[in-house]
Design a protein around this motif. Structure first.
Motif, PDB file in Angstrom:
ATOM      1  N   LYS A 229       0.835  -1.193   0.000  1.00  0.00           N
ATOM      2  CA  LYS A 229       0.000   0.000   0.000  1.00  0.00           C
ATOM      3  C   LYS A 229       0.879   1.256   0.000  1.00  0.00           C
ATOM      4  CE  LYS A 229      -3.950  -2.181   0.326  1.00  0.00           C
ATOM      5  NZ  LYS A 229      -4.942  -2.143  -0.782  1.00  0.00           N
ATOM      6  N   SER A 230       0.342   2.333  -0.569  1.00  0.00           N
ATOM      7  CA  SER A 230       1.099   3.578  -0.614  1.00  0.00           C
ATOM      8  C   SER A 230       1.464   4.028   0.788  1.00  0.00           C
ATOM      9  CB  SER A 230       0.298   4.667  -1.317  1.00  0.00           C
ATOM     10  OG  SER A 230       1.009   5.890  -1.305  1.00  0.00           O
ATOM     11  N   ASN A 231       2.721   4.422   0.936  1.00  0.00           N
ATOM     12  CA  ASN A 231       3.261   4.780   2.247  1.00  0.00           C
ATOM     13  C   ASN A 231       3.503   6.282   2.386  1.00  0.00           C
ATOM     14  OD1 ASN A 231       4.152   3.582   4.747  1.00  0.00           O
ATOM     15  ND2 ASN A 231       6.275   4.041   4.164  1.00  0.00           N
ATOM     16  N   ILE A 232       3.093   7.047   1.387  1.00  0.00           N
ATOM     17  CA  ILE A 232       3.499   8.454   1.343  1.00  0.00           C
ATOM     18  C   ILE A 232       2.876   9.303   2.454  1.00  0.00           C
ATOM     19  CG2 ILE A 232       3.935   8.370  -1.136  1.00  0.00           C
ATOM     20  CD1 ILE A 232       1.311   9.961  -1.512  1.00  0.00           C
ATOM     21  N   ALA A 399       5.918  -0.734  -9.997  1.00  0.00           N
ATOM     22  CA  ALA A 399       4.492  -0.943  -9.760  1.00  0.00           C
ATOM     23  C   ALA A 399       3.887  -1.574 -10.999  1.00  0.00           C
ATOM     24  CB  ALA A 399       3.793   0.377  -9.445  1.00  0.00           C
ATOM     25  N   VAL A 400       2.799  -2.275 -10.812  1.00  0.00           N
ATOM     26  CA  VAL A 400       2.173  -2.985 -11.924  1.00  0.00           C
ATOM     27  C   VAL A 400       1.679  -2.018 -12.997  1.00  0.00           C
ATOM     28  CG1 VAL A 400      -0.143  -3.023 -10.904  1.00  0.00           C
ATOM     29  CG2 VAL A 400       0.558  -4.853 -12.469  1.00  0.00           C
ATOM     30  N   ASN A 401       1.387  -0.782 -12.619  1.00  0.00           N
ATOM     31  CA  ASN A 401       0.953   0.223 -13.592  1.00  0.00           C
ATOM     32  C   ASN A 401       2.056   1.234 -13.885  1.00  0.00           C
ATOM     33  OD1 ASN A 401       0.820   1.426 -11.099  1.00  0.00           O
ATOM     34  ND2 ASN A 401      -1.157   2.438 -11.441  1.00  0.00           N
ATOM     35  N   GLY A 402       3.292   0.783 -13.749  1.00  0.00           N
ATOM     36  CA  GLY A 402       4.420   1.621 -14.123  1.00  0.00           C
ATOM     37  C   GLY A 402       4.558   2.863 -13.264  1.00  0.00           C
ATOM     38  N   SER A 403       4.738   3.995 -13.918  1.00  0.00           N
ATOM     39  CA  SER A 403       5.024   5.236 -13.202  1.00  0.00           C
ATOM     40  C   SER A 403       3.779   6.048 -12.861  1.00  0.00           C
ATOM     41  CB  SER A 403       5.972   6.110 -14.030  1.00  0.00           C
ATOM     42  OG  SER A 403       5.394   6.426 -15.284  1.00  0.00           O
ATOM     43  N   THR A 404       2.609   5.425 -12.947  1.00  0.00           N
ATOM     44  CA  THR A 404       1.373   6.152 -12.627  1.00  0.00           C
ATOM     45  C   THR A 404       1.430   6.762 -11.240  1.00  0.00           C
ATOM     46  OG1 THR A 404       0.028   4.734 -14.051  1.00  0.00           O
ATOM     47  CG2 THR A 404      -1.131   5.957 -12.354  1.00  0.00           C
ATOM     48  N   TYR A 405       1.895   5.980 -10.260  1.00  0.00           N
ATOM     49  CA  TYR A 405       1.897   6.496  -8.883  1.00  0.00           C
ATOM     50  C   TYR A 405       2.857   7.666  -8.721  1.00  0.00           C
ATOM     51  CZ  TYR A 405       6.372   4.354  -7.400  1.00  0.00           C
ATOM     52  OH  TYR A 405       7.697   4.030  -7.246  1.00  0.00           O
ATOM     53  N   GLU A 429      -2.758  11.973   2.242  1.00  0.00           N
ATOM     54  CA  GLU A 429      -3.655  10.844   2.474  1.00  0.00           C
ATOM     55  C   GLU A 429      -4.570  10.625   1.270  1.00  0.00           C
ATOM     56  OE1 GLU A 429      -5.615  11.741   6.127  1.00  0.00           O
ATOM     57  OE2 GLU A 429      -3.805  11.407   7.355  1.00  0.00           O
ATOM     58  N   LYS A 430      -5.077  11.686   0.700  1.00  0.00           N
ATOM     59  CA  LYS A 430      -5.939  11.590  -0.480  1.00  0.00           C
ATOM     60  C   LYS A 430      -5.138  11.038  -1.666  1.00  0.00           C
ATOM     61  CE  LYS A 430      -8.893  14.367  -3.518  1.00  0.00           C
ATOM     62  NZ  LYS A 430      -9.422  15.742  -3.797  1.00  0.00           N
ATOM     63  N   THR A 431      -3.905  11.498  -1.810  1.00  0.00           N
ATOM     64  CA  THR A 431      -3.056  11.035  -2.906  1.00  0.00           C
ATOM     65  C   THR A 431      -2.716   9.564  -2.738  1.00  0.00           C
ATOM     66  OG1 THR A 431      -2.119  13.269  -3.103  1.00  0.00           O
ATOM     67  CG2 THR A 431      -0.898  11.471  -4.138  1.00  0.00           C
ATOM     68  N   ALA A 432      -2.459   9.137  -1.501  1.00  0.00           N
ATOM     69  CA  ALA A 432      -2.157   7.729  -1.230  1.00  0.00           C
ATOM     70  C   ALA A 432      -3.335   6.835  -1.619  1.00  0.00           C
ATOM     71  CB  ALA A 432      -1.804   7.539   0.239  1.00  0.00           C
ATOM     72  N   LYS A 433      -4.546   7.278  -1.307  1.00  0.00           N
ATOM     73  CA  LYS A 433      -5.737   6.503  -1.665  1.00  0.00           C
ATOM     74  C   LYS A 433      -5.869   6.380  -3.183  1.00  0.00           C
ATOM     75  CE  LYS A 433      -8.487   7.587   2.471  1.00  0.00           C
ATOM     76  NZ  LYS A 433      -9.694   8.278   2.988  1.00  0.00           N
ATOM     77  N   GLN A 434      -5.564   7.459  -3.897  1.00  0.00           N
ATOM     78  CA  GLN A 434      -5.630   7.424  -5.355  1.00  0.00           C
ATOM     79  C   GLN A 434      -4.606   6.453  -5.919  1.00  0.00           C
ATOM     80  OE1 GLN A 434      -7.925   9.178  -7.422  1.00  0.00           O
ATOM     81  NE2 GLN A 434      -7.104   7.600  -8.801  1.00  0.00           N
ATOM     82  N   ILE A 435      -3.412   6.465  -5.358  1.00  0.00           N
ATOM     83  CA  ILE A 435      -2.363   5.549  -5.808  1.00  0.00           C
ATOM     84  C   ILE A 435      -2.795   4.104  -5.597  1.00  0.00           C
ATOM     85  CG2 ILE A 435      -0.047   4.691  -5.246  1.00  0.00           C
ATOM     86  CD1 ILE A 435       0.719   7.656  -4.683  1.00  0.00           C
ATOM     87  N   ASP A 436      -3.360   3.795  -4.421  1.00  0.00           N
ATOM     88  CA  ASP A 436      -3.813   2.435  -4.141  1.00  0.00           C
ATOM     89  C   ASP A 436      -4.941   2.017  -5.071  1.00  0.00           C
ATOM     90  OD1 ASP A 436      -1.958   2.163  -2.115  1.00  0.00           O
ATOM     91  OD2 ASP A 436      -3.364   2.704  -0.514  1.00  0.00           O
ATOM     92  N   THR A 437      -5.839   2.947  -5.355  1.00  0.00           N
ATOM     93  CA  THR A 437      -6.968   2.649  -6.262  1.00  0.00           C
ATOM     94  C   THR A 437      -6.462   2.343  -7.657  1.00  0.00           C
ATOM     95  OG1 THR A 437      -8.509   4.043  -5.005  1.00  0.00           O
ATOM     96  CG2 THR A 437      -9.073   3.587  -7.292  1.00  0.00           C
ATOM     97  N   ASP A 438      -5.544   3.136  -8.151  1.00  0.00           N
ATOM     98  CA  ASP A 438      -5.020   2.938  -9.502  1.00  0.00           C
ATOM     99  C   ASP A 438      -4.301   1.591  -9.625  1.00  0.00           C
ATOM    100  OD1 ASP A 438      -5.983   5.403 -10.253  1.00  0.00           O
ATOM    101  OD2 ASP A 438      -4.074   6.446  -9.945  1.00  0.00           O
ATOM    102  N   ILE A 439      -3.533   1.232  -8.613  1.00  0.00           N
ATOM    103  CA  ILE A 439      -2.799  -0.037  -8.649  1.00  0.00           C
ATOM    104  C   ILE A 439      -3.775  -1.207  -8.592  1.00  0.00           C
ATOM    105  CG2 ILE A 439      -1.242  -1.523  -7.332  1.00  0.00           C
ATOM    106  CD1 ILE A 439       0.422   0.957  -6.725  1.00  0.00           C
ATOM    107  N   ALA A 440      -4.812  -1.088  -7.760  1.00  0.00           N
ATOM    108  CA  ALA A 440      -5.810  -2.169  -7.651  1.00  0.00           C
ATOM    109  C   ALA A 440      -6.515  -2.375  -8.996  1.00  0.00           C
ATOM    110  CB  ALA A 440      -6.815  -1.834  -6.559  1.00  0.00           C
ATOM    111  N   LYS A 441      -6.813  -1.299  -9.687  1.00  0.00           N
ATOM    112  CA  LYS A 441      -7.485  -1.402 -10.984  1.00  0.00           C
ATOM    113  C   LYS A 441      -6.598  -2.057 -12.043  1.00  0.00           C
ATOM    114  CE  LYS A 441     -10.614   2.572 -10.601  1.00  0.00           C
ATOM    115  NZ  LYS A 441     -10.920   3.935 -11.116  1.00  0.00           N
ATOM    116  N   ALA A 442      -5.274  -1.837 -11.896  1.00  0.00           N
ATOM    117  CA  ALA A 442      -4.333  -2.345 -12.904  1.00  0.00           C
ATOM    118  C   ALA A 442      -4.017  -3.829 -12.725  1.00  0.00           C
ATOM    119  CB  ALA A 442      -3.036  -1.537 -12.849  1.00  0.00           C
ATOM    120  N   LYS A 443      -4.340  -4.383 -11.575  1.00  0.00           N
ATOM    121  CA  LYS A 443      -4.007  -5.798 -11.308  1.00  0.00           C
ATOM    122  C   LYS A 443      -5.019  -6.732 -11.969  1.00  0.00           C
ATOM    123  CE  LYS A 443      -1.386  -5.167  -7.047  1.00  0.00           C
ATOM    124  NZ  LYS A 443      -1.291  -5.439  -5.603  1.00  0.00           N
TER     125      LYS A 443
END
Length: 443
Positions: A229-232, A399-405, A429-443
């Protein structure tokens, strides 16, 4: 046959769109060609300048001399869009050996099967990766244990500084900590009306190379936690970096004033780069800038040093941001054994790596090449050789979606530095949630 881990969505990042349909390749189990038979293979790369193209061809000429049965047809100036289209299409006219400057997309290349699995070739050749390449380079050429690429030269980032400007301001040494960087940047800044005669350092995220992931190399940090999960928003290093960067923007005149001045800069890759012209006295940049500044006829003595580090991490001074060119094999290639001979030669043959590094002014990517007496570089270039080997030098996680995060984090930085986001922690926190969402969609 390699197992293909398909993604459910296609995410376009850094000019790449590696679709699930690209996963048509084979690994060594399907590579039945005889590497000793007379054959022709296609090598696609992204270099385009006359000097770079010549350096590539010189290396190919040496390979063909050592492997007289293999002819290499070279195609240059291939960006990742063209490369992706060819990998998806397959066919005899496509590439056998492929290279990319986009290390951030290795996670996508590996997980989608866009690059063939190199593990069988490496094992068959008994190539000891850990004894051949620095750890960071090995990290950014694999994803979750899937080895689909090898490093082909390295980019190491450091701090360039105008020694004449330093001397005029009474500064005797380059900064080693981030607080020293801020102090020296202010000393070197000379205002001129509502603009500048000289800016000590361009801190804005739109400044050349002053992007979030480059800044983060000065802090010990982790992009993802042990659960992926995003740690930022949890790792204090990210808040510290953004706080530091915004304060430096304000101390040097404010976002609007700096952006207006940035509009007067010449092209990043041209002779009128603001460091070349003296408009900026310190510059975060890669190893190539030294040769470019010299070629441009910069009218001052150029100093080179590692990028400063966080104040409480002074013992890690000497580290820096690393990236580089990656090379692999097209999964649809019917000549993968011959292709591997070229990949192995370009990436692990010391003479080949040294000559190529000399030709395009990049940092060598193997331990042996890094210490080779055959390197022909300006003595100042040793700074980058040392950064490349520093145990705490870093590169962003795959990351599975490359440099998106990374782009998501950078986009947040654009908003925060200009004041559109007021609450840093909430924004992270909002950015971390977006990063996690994008990665979940890419899997």
């Amino acid at each position: 046959m390699r197992t293909c881990r398909l993604t459910t969505t296609a995410v376009a990042v850094a000019a790449i769109s590696v679709l699930a349909t690209a996963c048509t390749g084979q690994s060594e189990a399907g590579a039945t060609d005889d590497p000793k038979a007379k054959t022709t293979i296609n090598f696609w790369h992204g270099w385009s300048s006359p000097a770079e193209v010549k350096a590539v061809q010189d290396n190919i000429d040496r390979f063909e001399k050592a492997h007289p049965n293999i002819t290499v047809k070279v195609s240059g100036n291939i960006n990742d869009d063209k490369l992706n289209q060819a990998l998806r299409a397959g066919g005899s006219n496509g590439p056998d050996v492929v290279s990319s400057f986009t290390t951030a997309n290795v996670g996508k290349f590996c997980s989608s099967g866009a690059f063939a699995d190199l593990k069988p070739f490496i094992e068959k050749s008994k190539l000891d990766l850990e004894k051949t390449f620095p750890k960071v380079l090995l990290d950014y050429t694999q994803f979750e244990g899937d080895r689909c690429a090898l490093p082909l030269l390295t980019d190491a980032y450091g701090l360039y500084y105008n020694k004449d400007a330093f001397k005029k301001a009474g500064i005797t040494a380059p900064p080693k900590t981030m607080s020293e960087l801020a102090s020296i940047a202010k000393k070197l800044t000379v205002e001129k009306g509502d603009s500048y005669q000289q800016l000590g350092f361009m801190p804005n995220f739109h400044g050349y190379e002053t992007v979030a992931d480059h800044y983060m190399s000065s802090w010990d940090h982790r992009y993802f936690d042990e659960n992926g999960k995003s740690n930022i928003a949890k790792d204090p290093a990210f808040a510290e970096m953004f706080t530091y960067q915004k304060k430096l923007v304000e101390d040097l005149g404010g976002y609007a004033k700096l952006e207006k001045y940035r509009g007067t800069f010449g092209d990043e890759w041209g002779a009128k780069h603001p460091f070349h012209t003296g408009q900026v006295a310190m510059q975060l940049d890669g190893e190539w800038r030294l040769g470019m500044a010299e070629d441009a006829g910069a009218g001052f003595e150029i100093g080179v040093a590692p990028m400063p580090v966080a104040d409480d991490e002074a013992d890690s001074y000497g580290k820096g941001f690393l990236s580089g060119t990656i090379v692999g094999i097209a999964p649809a290639s019917k000549k993968q054994n011959a292709a591997w001979e070229l990949v192995k030669y370009m990436t692990s043959d010391t003479e080949a790596v040294v000559n190529f590094a000399n030709g395009i002014r990049n940092v060598p990517s193997t331990f042996e090449a890094l210490k080779s007496p055959g390197l022909k570089f300006d003595p100042r270039f040793k700074t980058f050789l040392d950064i490349a080997q520093h145990p705490k030098s870093s590169t962003p996680d795959g990351a599975v979606n490359g440099s998106t995060y990374q782009q998501t984090l950078q986009d947040f930085g654009y908003q925060y530095e200009k004041g559109a986001v007021k609450d840093l922690q909430a924004g992270l926190e909002k950015t971390a949630k977006q990063i996690d969402t994008d990665i979940a969609k890419a899997k």
